[in-house]
Design a protein around this motif. Sequence first.
Motif, short mmCIF file in Angstrom:
data_model
loop_
_atom_site.label_atom_id
_atom_site.label_comp_id
_atom_site.label_asym_id
_atom_site.label_seq_id
_atom_site.Cartn_x
_atom_site.Cartn_y
_atom_site.Cartn_z
N ASP A 70 0.84 -1.19 0.00
CA ASP A 70 0.00 0.00 0.00
C ASP A 70 0.88 1.25 0.00
O ASP A 70 2.08 1.19 0.29
N ILE A 71 0.25 2.40 -0.27
CA ILE A 71 0.94 3.70 -0.26
C ILE A 71 0.13 4.66 0.60
O ILE A 71 -1.11 4.73 0.46
N VAL A 72 0.81 5.40 1.48
CA VAL A 72 0.18 6.48 2.24
C VAL A 72 1.05 7.72 2.09
O VAL A 72 2.27 7.65 2.30
N ALA A 73 0.46 8.84 1.72
CA ALA A 73 1.20 10.10 1.64
C ALA A 73 1.07 10.84 2.96
O ALA A 73 -0.04 11.01 3.48
N GLU A 74 2.20 11.29 3.49
CA GLU A 74 2.21 12.01 4.77
C GLU A 74 2.33 13.52 4.55
O GLU A 74 2.83 13.98 3.52
N GLY A 75 1.86 14.28 5.54
CA GLY A 75 2.10 15.71 5.54
C GLY A 75 1.30 16.49 4.52
O GLY A 75 1.76 17.53 4.03
N VAL A 76 0.09 16.03 4.20
CA VAL A 76 -0.75 16.76 3.24
C VAL A 76 -1.32 18.00 3.92
O VAL A 76 -2.04 17.89 4.92
#
Length: 391
Positions: free
Chosen positions: A336-342
């Motif tokens: 999976d992929i999670v983007a941080e700091g949006v």
Amino acid sequence: LGHSTGDAILTEVARRLTSAISPHATVARIAGDEFVVLDSTTESPTQSVVLAERILDALRDPMKGHAGDMFVTASIGVAYAVPNLRLSAEDLMQHADTAMYRAKSAGRNCIALFDDSMLENVTKRLDVETALYRALERNELRLVHQPIVDIDLGIVIGFEALMRWDRKDSGTVSPLDFIPIAEETGTIVPLGSWAINDALQQLRSWVDTGVCTPSTTMSVNVSPRQLHDPEFVTIVSNALDASGVSPEQLWLEVTESVMITEPTQALSSLRRLNALGVRIAIDDFGTGYSSLSLLQKFPIQCIKIDRAFVNDISTDSATQNIVRTIIAMAEAMGADIVAEGVESKEQLQTLKSVKCHRAQGYLISPPVDVQDVPRVVREIQDPEAWASNTN
């Protein structure tokens, strides 16, 4: 390499130190790999630093050993006794020792000259270190939780638990100040155990009361020190049993440094945890030094894209291409992929356009206290509010 090789290296280091200093100076070995040089003829801090530089130069050439050439580096702390200043030999040694640890923290193989601010920092660190041992029993620690969302559906699919310390005698202590100390001293082991138990119990409560869906996950950060604890897998297993949370709902987040620092031991612990059903995520991906071969070897089910890439993703095409590459690599790994700091709508919309399906950050929600989570989940999952963020 064995004791005999270690002894031979120490002997060679002593020989090089002796050759690098003046005949008036004294060299002494005071601990396993610690040496002291005392030179009463230096007349200024600058001369003292020049002497330290000669010592570093003397150690640059490789040392011969049975297994081949070996390179030895030194972290040197310099303390200068100003004339007419009342300073005991013990104080001078303490100053040099303090400066040496500053040199180590600066990256090793370098020189640090003592100044009074170092002593203030050491005193502050000792205060934090001492209080940290009592923080758990004083109930000064708490967890805050940052939601992780499915960008396409606009629903909360998980939380990341983050530790906070509210000292009763001096207020809130930044995690940047106490987490590194906890890792160095080993206090992170009991603190981490508490965090995993508390986070899972809280997730169980939210699921039971309908705050979130039964499949919602909980992410907890884990340090290399915890993975090297022989009891860690048992601690995690017991926490899962006590909370009744399914192992698949627990994500343990590790940084790339785990794959560099004693990778064999870390790999063994992570594989055992994975065998329980616990899932592993690489945090802050792209900012460390891991190789793709190590990434392939470790049981990784999620890659968290560091905020350094998210910051510029809506304005820089090169950053977008890097993120696309990370996403493609994760898909090839089945991760999976999670983007941080949006932090902006533009970032979230760009992430959606490059097929990143999960995100967290202050745009969605900052880390919040336990009592605020039900309200925050309702606000995030309001269809109109989410549509305004992504369209």
